[in-house]
Design a protein around this motif. Structure first.
Motif, PDB file in Angstrom:
ATOM      1  N   ARG A   1      -3.816  -1.206 -11.608  1.00 21.81           N
ATOM      2  CA  ARG A   1      -3.184  -1.526 -10.340  1.00 21.81           C
ATOM      3  C   ARG A   1      -2.269  -0.425  -9.824  1.00 21.81           C
ATOM      4  NH1 ARG A   1      -0.543  -7.179 -10.686  1.00 21.81           N
ATOM      5  NH2 ARG A   1      -1.320  -7.528  -8.604  1.00 21.81           N
ATOM      6  N   GLN A   2      -2.371   0.774 -10.410  1.00 24.45           N
ATOM      7  CA  GLN A   2      -1.550   1.891  -9.969  1.00 24.45           C
ATOM      8  C   GLN A   2      -2.456   3.034  -9.511  1.00 24.45           C
ATOM      9  OE1 GLN A   2       1.969   2.131 -10.281  1.00 24.45           O
ATOM     10  NE2 GLN A   2       2.185   0.076 -11.110  1.00 24.45           N
ATOM     11  N   PHE A   3      -1.864   3.944  -8.768  1.00 22.94           N
ATOM     12  CA  PHE A   3      -2.489   5.167  -8.304  1.00 22.94           C
ATOM     13  C   PHE A   3      -3.080   5.974  -9.466  1.00 22.94           C
ATOM     14  CE2 PHE A   3      -1.965   9.724  -7.588  1.00 22.94           C
ATOM     15  CZ  PHE A   3      -2.497   9.912  -6.330  1.00 22.94           C
ATOM     16  N   ALA A   4      -4.296   6.469  -9.310  1.00 22.22           N
ATOM     17  CA  ALA A   4      -4.902   7.380 -10.290  1.00 22.22           C
ATOM     18  C   ALA A   4      -5.297   8.663  -9.565  1.00 22.22           C
ATOM     19  CB  ALA A   4      -6.135   6.742 -10.933  1.00 22.22           C
ATOM     20  N   VAL A   5      -4.821   9.786 -10.060  1.00 24.28           N
ATOM     21  CA  VAL A   5      -4.953  11.039  -9.317  1.00 24.28           C
ATOM     22  C   VAL A   5      -6.410  11.486  -9.221  1.00 24.28           C
ATOM     23  CG1 VAL A   5      -4.541  12.619 -11.264  1.00 24.28           C
ATOM     24  CG2 VAL A   5      -3.847  13.293  -8.944  1.00 24.28           C
ATOM     25  N   GLU A   6      -7.226  11.202 -10.249  1.00 24.80           N
ATOM     26  CA  GLU A   6      -8.622  11.667 -10.211  1.00 24.80           C
ATOM     27  C   GLU A   6      -9.432  10.923  -9.144  1.00 24.80           C
ATOM     28  OE1 GLU A   6      -7.238   9.928 -12.545  1.00 24.80           O
ATOM     29  OE2 GLU A   6      -8.537   8.249 -13.118  1.00 24.80           O
TER      30      GLU A   6
ATOM     31  N   SER B   1      -4.695  14.146 -15.766  1.00 25.20           N
ATOM     32  CA  SER B   1      -4.509  12.767 -15.307  1.00 25.20           C
ATOM     33  C   SER B   1      -4.190  11.839 -16.477  1.00 25.20           C
ATOM     34  CB  SER B   1      -5.771  12.278 -14.596  1.00 25.20           C
ATOM     35  OG  SER B   1      -6.839  12.176 -15.515  1.00 25.20           O
ATOM     36  N   ASP B   2      -3.534  10.752 -16.159  1.00 29.18           N
ATOM     37  CA  ASP B   2      -3.230   9.749 -17.193  1.00 29.18           C
ATOM     38  C   ASP B   2      -4.525   9.253 -17.840  1.00 29.18           C
ATOM     39  OD1 ASP B   2      -0.467   9.863 -16.708  1.00 29.18           O
ATOM     40  OD2 ASP B   2      -0.570   8.361 -15.126  1.00 29.18           O
ATOM     41  N   ALA B   3      -5.577   9.063 -17.020  1.00 28.93           N
ATOM     42  CA  ALA B   3      -6.855   8.573 -17.560  1.00 28.93           C
ATOM     43  C   ALA B   3      -7.459   9.574 -18.537  1.00 28.93           C
ATOM     44  CB  ALA B   3      -7.835   8.292 -16.416  1.00 28.93           C
TER      45      ALA B   3
ATOM     46  N   GLN C   1       0.837  -1.193   0.000  1.00 31.37           N
ATOM     47  CA  GLN C   1       0.000   0.000   0.000  1.00 31.37           C
ATOM     48  C   GLN C   1       0.881   1.256   0.000  1.00 31.37           C
ATOM     49  OE1 GLN C   1      -3.535   0.038   0.377  1.00 31.37           O
ATOM     50  NE2 GLN C   1      -3.702  -2.184   0.364  1.00 31.37           N
TER      51      GLN C   1
ATOM     52  N   ASP D   1       0.619  10.147 -12.961  1.00 30.29           N
ATOM     53  CA  ASP D   1      -0.265  10.602 -11.872  1.00 30.29           C
ATOM     54  C   ASP D   1       0.435  10.583 -10.516  1.00 30.29           C
ATOM     55  OD1 ASP D   1      -2.298  10.914 -13.679  1.00 30.29           O
ATOM     56  OD2 ASP D   1      -3.650   9.444 -12.778  1.00 30.29           O
ATOM     57  N   SER D   2       1.195   9.519 -10.253  1.00 29.91           N
ATOM     58  CA  SER D   2       1.843   9.398  -8.941  1.00 29.91           C
ATOM     59  C   SER D   2       2.926  10.453  -8.769  1.00 29.91           C
ATOM     60  CB  SER D   2       2.453   8.002  -8.778  1.00 29.91           C
ATOM     61  OG  SER D   2       1.465   7.009  -8.886  1.00 29.91           O
TER      62      SER D   2
ATOM     63  N   LEU E   1      -4.085  16.347  -1.146  1.00 28.30           N
ATOM     64  CA  LEU E   1      -4.215  16.597  -2.586  1.00 28.30           C
ATOM     65  C   LEU E   1      -5.318  17.593  -2.918  1.00 28.30           C
ATOM     66  CD1 LEU E   1      -4.031  13.349  -4.718  1.00 28.30           C
ATOM     67  CD2 LEU E   1      -2.501  15.327  -4.765  1.00 28.30           C
TER      68      LEU E   1
ATOM     69  N   ALA F   1      -4.197  20.955  -3.671  1.00 30.52           N
ATOM     70  CA  ALA F   1      -3.245  21.139  -4.775  1.00 30.52           C
ATOM     71  C   ALA F   1      -3.933  21.486  -6.093  1.00 30.52           C
ATOM     72  CB  ALA F   1      -2.396  19.875  -4.941  1.00 30.52           C
ATOM     73  N   TYR F   2      -5.253  21.350  -6.134  1.00 28.85           N
ATOM     74  CA  TYR F   2      -5.970  21.586  -7.394  1.00 28.85           C
ATOM     75  C   TYR F   2      -7.093  22.592  -7.182  1.00 28.85           C
ATOM     76  CZ  TYR F   2      -3.417  17.500  -8.955  1.00 28.85           C
ATOM     77  OH  TYR F   2      -2.408  16.629  -9.276  1.00 28.85           O
TER      78      TYR F   2
ATOM     79  N   HIS G   1      -7.846   3.374   0.185  1.00 32.32           N
ATOM     80  CA  HIS G   1      -6.945   2.497  -0.575  1.00 32.32           C
ATOM     81  C   HIS G   1      -6.878   3.047  -1.991  1.00 32.32           C
ATOM     82  CE1 HIS G   1      -6.755  -0.680   2.532  1.00 32.32           C
ATOM     83  NE2 HIS G   1      -7.944  -0.197   2.841  1.00 32.32           N
ATOM     84  N   PHE G   2      -5.682   3.344  -2.473  1.00 38.92           N
ATOM     85  CA  PHE G   2      -5.547   3.962  -3.803  1.00 38.92           C
ATOM     86  C   PHE G   2      -5.783   2.969  -4.933  1.00 38.92           C
ATOM     87  CE2 PHE G   2      -2.778   7.478  -1.867  1.00 38.92           C
ATOM     88  CZ  PHE G   2      -3.857   8.355  -1.816  1.00 38.92           C
TER      89      PHE G   2
ATOM     90  N   ALA H   1       2.790  17.353  -5.464  1.00 39.17           N
ATOM     91  CA  ALA H   1       1.774  18.134  -4.753  1.00 39.17           C
ATOM     92  C   ALA H   1       1.899  17.944  -3.239  1.00 39.17           C
ATOM     93  CB  ALA H   1       0.374  17.748  -5.227  1.00 39.17           C
TER      94      ALA H   1
ATOM     95  N   ARG I   1      -5.905  11.787 -20.321  1.00 38.66           N
ATOM     96  CA  ARG I   1      -5.098  11.784 -21.553  1.00 38.66           C
ATOM     97  C   ARG I   1      -5.476  10.604 -22.450  1.00 38.66           C
ATOM     98  NH1 ARG I   1      -0.352  14.405 -18.760  1.00 38.66           N
ATOM     99  NH2 ARG I   1       0.105  12.413 -17.797  1.00 38.66           N
TER     100      ARG I   1
END
Lengths: 239, 239
Positions: B153-158, B203-205, A154, A181-182, B189, B192-193, B6-7, A188, B207
């Motif tokens: 399986r990775q962090f998504a900022v949105e 965000s990667d998504a 985590q 994103d990370s 976070l 930060a926005y 949980h991210f 930030a 894009r």
């Protein structure tokens, strides 16, 4: 140019990092411990993915120059010479020794980073020297991958904050650098805390260390630039 | 009281959530799509962990009231009636229908959340109504678990930003609420926005959606409080 941060090594496959420039961070405590040991004269640190692997690796090495080190649930593994506290890695104890280290999150993350070239070992303890090396890698390769060990698969805030501090310095003055994103979130986060100790003190990892009477390790790990050493992991050993 | 974020769903085991109050967030786009479909009159949404499972689930249902929906790499799955765009979920299309939905990140996260009680479906589109329900759950149970779908399986900022906005409202005025590292970082976070669209746009998504000519979905998903619906997932269906 591009910087990718991974908050955990989960999802990275063996081939993903081949030939890419990588920094591994487990600031509470494994990478701080590795940096401290090497700065204090250890010959090498060999990261193991588990305590069993550490024992197996040790049996292939000359006995008298080797120290087994590691933790489970923050505490020294029974029968091992050392735990995972950077405060144990004094010159008297580690000079000239090869240390085989097994920790819950940090050494598995290092093992997962194999294939990277170079694989640099980072923490607050070496942040300025680390940033200089990482910047050279970014400029040479046009990309940099920063892998946080995290905590039991985590997100760990202390590693993310350290990654953010690194991203901030490494990209300074470079114009447009693409961030995943990370990496954007890590950057930030640096604005959300008043320095290293503030970012570390309320973390889940710091709370667990406090409960294990290892709160002094948090303070040790939060002090930046103790050392100018930037350890590099290659051919299964960190030197 | 305690809020855990949980991210990604990685590392959550089947038993972890039994009887705990859970919110699932995949704001770009699956949970926004679910909320929109139900607000526009769909009878139920059945999340599937894969397109194969979606097809299998559909074969057990009455044919004429069912719509297969889903995406791979943002695009509608071949042979499915609908993709994963909330803009497709109009009253004309979905009223009275049961939708079987398979997406890359969101529906596997929902499936992983089974066992939670309740499992609430959240996004910007229902944030105020969601926060009200989540606050009731937190006060009744003294804890709340927020699961972000993340991205491969990775962090998504949105998702993290949406979780942070939820944490901020839910804990307001409650005094001390313990936060895990991810919850603390999600909350940080939010500062930060400059609002939803600003957090989502780089965000990667977003894009990836832009590249698939689905940029209008990002704008749709970033508009808060389109609906007062808080869908709940129980006995394998969301209603």
């Amino acid at each position: 140019m591009r910087i990718d941060v991974h908050f955990t090594p989960v999802g990275l496959s063996a081939g993903d990092l081949n030939g890419r420039g990588v920094v591994v961070i487990d600031v509470l405590r494994a990478t701080t411990t590795v940096i401290t040991a090497l700065a204090n004269g250890a010959k090498a640190v060999i990261p193991a993915a588990s305590s069993e692997e550490a024992v197996r690796l040790t049996s292939n090495l000359e006995k008298d120059g080797v120290l087994l080190a590691g933790e489970r649930k923050s505490l020294k593994i029974e029968g091992f010479a050392l735990g995972n506290s950077p405060r144990e890695m004094t010159p008297e104890v580690v000079a000239g020794k090869t240390i085989v280290l097994a920790t819950t999150n940090g050494t598995p993350a290092l093992v997962a980073a194999q294939g990277g070239d170079p694989v640099l070992v980072g923490a607050a303890a070496n942040i300025t020297a680390l940033a200089k090396r990482a910047r050279e890698v970014l400029e040479a390769r046009s990309e940099l991958v920063i892998i946080c060990a995290g905590r039991e698969r985590q997100f760990a805030v202390e590693d993310a904050y350290t990654a953010g501090r690194l991203v901030k310095v490494v990209k300074k003055g470079l114009g447009k650098v693409d961030l995943n994103d990370s990496a954007a979130a890590a950057l930030a986060l640096t604005a959300a805390y008043d320095g290293w100790a503030d970012a570390f003190v309320d973390s889940d990892a710091a709370r667990q260390l406090d409960q294990a009477d290892l709160g002094a390790d948090v303070a040790f790990c939060a002090k930046p630039n103790r050392f100018g050493t930037v350890p590099q992991y290659a051919e299964r050993r960190i030197t």
